[in-house]
Design an enzyme around this catalytic site. Sequence first.
Site, mmCIF file in Angstrom:
data_model
loop_
_atom_site.group_PDB
_atom_site.id
_atom_site.type_symbol
_atom_site.label_atom_id
_atom_site.label_comp_id
_atom_site.label_asym_id
_atom_site.label_seq_id
_atom_site.Cartn_x
_atom_site.Cartn_y
_atom_site.Cartn_z
ATOM 1 N N GLY A 1 -2.730 -6.071 -1.075
ATOM 2 C CA GLY A 1 -3.300 -7.167 -0.278
ATOM 3 C C GLY A 1 -2.199 -7.837 0.528
ATOM 4 N NE ARG B 1 13.655 -13.524 11.839
ATOM 5 C CZ ARG B 1 14.447 -14.446 11.320
ATOM 6 N NH1 ARG B 1 14.442 -14.674 10.011
ATOM 7 N NH2 ARG B 1 15.254 -15.132 12.112
ATOM 8 C CG ASP C 1 -0.493 -6.445 -10.135
ATOM 9 O OD1 ASP C 1 -0.889 -6.395 -8.952
ATOM 10 O OD2 ASP C 1 -1.267 -6.622 -11.088
ATOM 11 C CG MET D 1 -9.457 -14.318 -2.119
ATOM 12 S SD MET D 1 -8.448 -13.335 -1.022
ATOM 13 C CE MET D 1 -9.717 -12.366 -0.220
ATOM 14 C CB ILE E 1 -20.943 -40.211 -2.592
ATOM 15 C CG1 ILE E 1 -19.657 -40.246 -1.773
ATOM 16 C CG2 ILE E 1 -21.443 -41.600 -2.933
ATOM 17 C CD1 ILE E 1 -19.832 -40.872 -0.398
ATOM 18 N NE ARG F 1 -5.282 -10.303 1.656
ATOM 19 C CZ ARG F 1 -6.140 -9.374 1.241
ATOM 20 N NH1 ARG F 1 -6.769 -9.544 0.091
ATOM 21 N NH2 ARG F 1 -6.367 -8.308 1.932
HETATM 22 N N1 LIG Z 1 -1.085 2.574 -11.441
HETATM 23 C C1 LIG Z 1 -0.623 2.934 -10.244
HETATM 24 N N2 LIG Z 1 0.078 4.087 -10.093
HETATM 25 C C2 LIG Z 1 0.567 4.450 -8.895
HETATM 26 N N3 LIG Z 1 0.389 3.753 -7.767
HETATM 27 C C3 LIG Z 1 -0.309 2.602 -7.851
HETATM 28 C C4 LIG Z 1 -0.844 2.127 -9.088
HETATM 29 N N4 LIG Z 1 -1.487 0.967 -8.855
HETATM 30 C C5 LIG Z 1 -1.379 0.725 -7.545
HETATM 31 N N5 LIG Z 1 -0.666 1.687 -6.925
HETATM 32 C C6 LIG Z 1 -0.376 1.835 -5.493
HETATM 33 O O1 LIG Z 1 -0.123 0.550 -4.919
HETATM 34 C C7 LIG Z 1 -1.109 0.247 -3.926
HETATM 35 C C8 LIG Z 1 -1.366 -1.243 -3.893
HETATM 36 O O2 LIG Z 1 -1.850 -1.691 -5.146
HETATM 37 P P1 LIG Z 1 -2.918 -2.880 -5.267
HETATM 38 O O3 LIG Z 1 -3.187 -3.092 -6.714
HETATM 39 O O4 LIG Z 1 -4.059 -2.580 -4.388
HETATM 40 O O5 LIG Z 1 -2.221 -4.127 -4.586
HETATM 41 P P2 LIG Z 1 -1.053 -5.114 -5.060
HETATM 42 O O6 LIG Z 1 0.242 -4.420 -4.939
HETATM 43 O O7 LIG Z 1 -1.161 -6.249 -4.098
HETATM 44 O O8 LIG Z 1 -1.365 -5.517 -6.485
HETATM 45 C C9 LIG Z 1 -2.315 1.106 -4.330
HETATM 46 O O9 LIG Z 1 -3.168 1.351 -3.256
HETATM 47 C C10 LIG Z 1 -1.623 2.382 -4.803
HETATM 48 O O10 LIG Z 1 -1.229 3.179 -3.712
HETATM 49 O O1 LIG Z 2 -8.943 -7.463 0.542
HETATM 50 P P1 LIG Z 2 -9.680 -6.883 -0.621
HETATM 51 O O2 LIG Z 2 -9.440 -5.441 -0.778
HETATM 52 O O3 LIG Z 2 -11.133 -7.262 -0.575
HETATM 53 O O4 LIG Z 2 -9.073 -7.538 -1.947
HETATM 54 C C1 LIG Z 2 -9.302 -8.846 -2.351
HETATM 55 C C2 LIG Z 2 -8.287 -9.213 -3.400
HETATM 56 O O5 LIG Z 2 -6.966 -9.187 -2.870
HETATM 57 C C3 LIG Z 2 -6.302 -10.397 -3.204
HETATM 58 O O6 LIG Z 2 -6.383 -11.259 -2.091
HETATM 59 C C4 LIG Z 2 -4.849 -10.143 -3.469
HETATM 60 O O7 LIG Z 2 -4.707 -9.263 -4.551
HETATM 61 P P2 LIG Z 2 -3.523 -8.213 -4.591
HETATM 62 O O8 LIG Z 2 -2.293 -8.942 -4.193
HETATM 63 O O9 LIG Z 2 -3.459 -7.751 -6.024
HETATM 64 O O10 LIG Z 2 -3.849 -7.125 -3.626
HETATM 65 C C5 LIG Z 2 -7.094 -10.972 -4.378
HETATM 66 O O11 LIG Z 2 -6.970 -12.364 -4.516
HETATM 67 C C6 LIG Z 2 -8.478 -10.574 -3.999
HETATM 68 O O12 LIG Z 2 -9.296 -10.525 -5.125
HETATM 69 MG MG LIG Z 3 -2.363 -7.088 -7.554
#
Ligand SMILES: Nc1ncnc2c1ncn2[C@@H]1O[C@H](COP(=O)(O)OP(=O)(O)O)[C@@H](O)[C@H]1O
Ligand SMILES: O=P(O)(O)OC[C@H]1O[C@](O)(COP(=O)(O)O)[C@@H](O)[C@@H]1O
Ligand SMILES: [Mg+2]
Length: 335
Positions: free
Chosen positions: A11, A21, A103, A170, A215, A268
């Site tokens: 996200g 940057r 994560d 969110m 209110i 976002r």
């Molecule tokens: N368990 C995993 N193993 C390998 N790659 C992962 C795993 N989880 C997430 N990723 C990679 O990281 C990308 C982003 O993860 P996501 O959970 O969507 O967002 P965020 O990094 O914001 O938590 C996923 O689309 C995938 O390519």
């Molecule tokens: O944009 P999407 O795919 O609908 O995801 C929404 C989710 O992404 C977030 O904005 C950010 O989550 P991540 O950083 O884990 O991607 C959450 O708060 C929300 O639930």
């Molecule tokens: Mg996440």
Amino acid sequence: MKKIAVLTSGGDAPGMNAAVRAVVRKAIYDGVEVIGVNRGYAGVIDGDFVKLDKSSVSDIIQRGGTFLRSARCDEFRTKEGRQKAAEQLRKEGVEGLIVIGGDGSFTGAMLLNEETGIRTIGVPATIDNDIACTDDAIGYDTAMNTIIDAISKIRDTASSHERAFVIEAMGRHAGFLTLAAGLAGGAESILVPEMKFDMDKVCENIQAGYEEGKIHSIILVAEGVEMDGQEFTTNRDVNESNAFLIGKEINERTGFETRVSILGHIQRGGSPTGRDRLLASRLGAAAVNAVLSGETNKMVGLIHNKVEVAEIRDAIEGNKEFDEELYELANILSI
Ligand SMILES: Nc1ncnc2c1ncn2[C@@H]1O[C@H](COP(=O)(O)OP(=O)(O)O)[C@@H](O)[C@H]1O
Ligand SMILES: O=P(O)(O)OC[C@H]1O[C@](O)(COP(=O)(O)O)[C@@H](O)[C@@H]1O
Ligand SMILES: [Mg+2]
């Protein structure tokens, strides 16, 4: 080390541009070449690379989103996908990869390092602020301020019509953002996935508030809250939300006219706050320092206003502690 790469993944979060940057300019300062990867891990697998120089990152510190674009890439979740990614990086002569994301992105970075030896450093960026080993993630402060602004605007109309408002923030699995914005925005009730809530109590609070002259009432709800202990995941494609169920209950139980507002992706976007720009600049530069000093599989974070380098596994699995005292304080102050 002669060449590193940087990508944004998961996200998007306001301040990601400021972080890219900082990575680019600090690397150039240190005499290292930087490659930008478009579309997160999808771009690594496809070899969608672009050389970044100091002017490629001009005029972006103030922009929301990410000019490198972001993606959720299922192929990278497979071992084969990660092997392909490593081959592309090696072919390009990249010796270290800086991953700006949450994560999920860090889990991908960790596996890439463990399976292929590519050096990876994570920079925490997610409005959810659910990553351990850092006080704040990039984007969280901006999103909090966006929610506070929305609460203020909704409060105007809520007061005019003497209504209760359920506002959904969110956070599929995390309530850090909702708690902070709810406290700072003066919400009457804050509902988060980490804390069980009692609908009777929420309604009693609303009722008591009205009897004492309030209110309006603002109930700030994280998107991942559960009703009656049922596990719930939002499905944004069809706009399902527990906020509507909560609104209906409040209306039926209290008799107060109730409206529901889903803030959605507005949270976002937007120009990053000063705090997010500062955080992004410090962590972007720190990530370059870390990779150039030979670190790998680490995340850079800010703890008590000092840059710290942690094991990326600890950042993912560390389970950021929910601040129950802050939650209590929010309840005390909302009377
Ligand atoms: N368990 C995993 N193993 C390998 N790659 C992962 C795993 N989880 C997430 N990723 C990679 O990281 C990308 C982003 O993860 P996501 O959970 O969507 O967002 P965020 O990094 O914001 O938590 C996923 O689309 C995938 O390519
Ligand atoms: O944009 P999407 O795919 O609908 O995801 C929404 C989710 O992404 C977030 O904005 C950010 O989550 P991540 O950083 O884990 O991607 C959450 O708060 C929300 O639930
Ligand atoms: Mg996440």
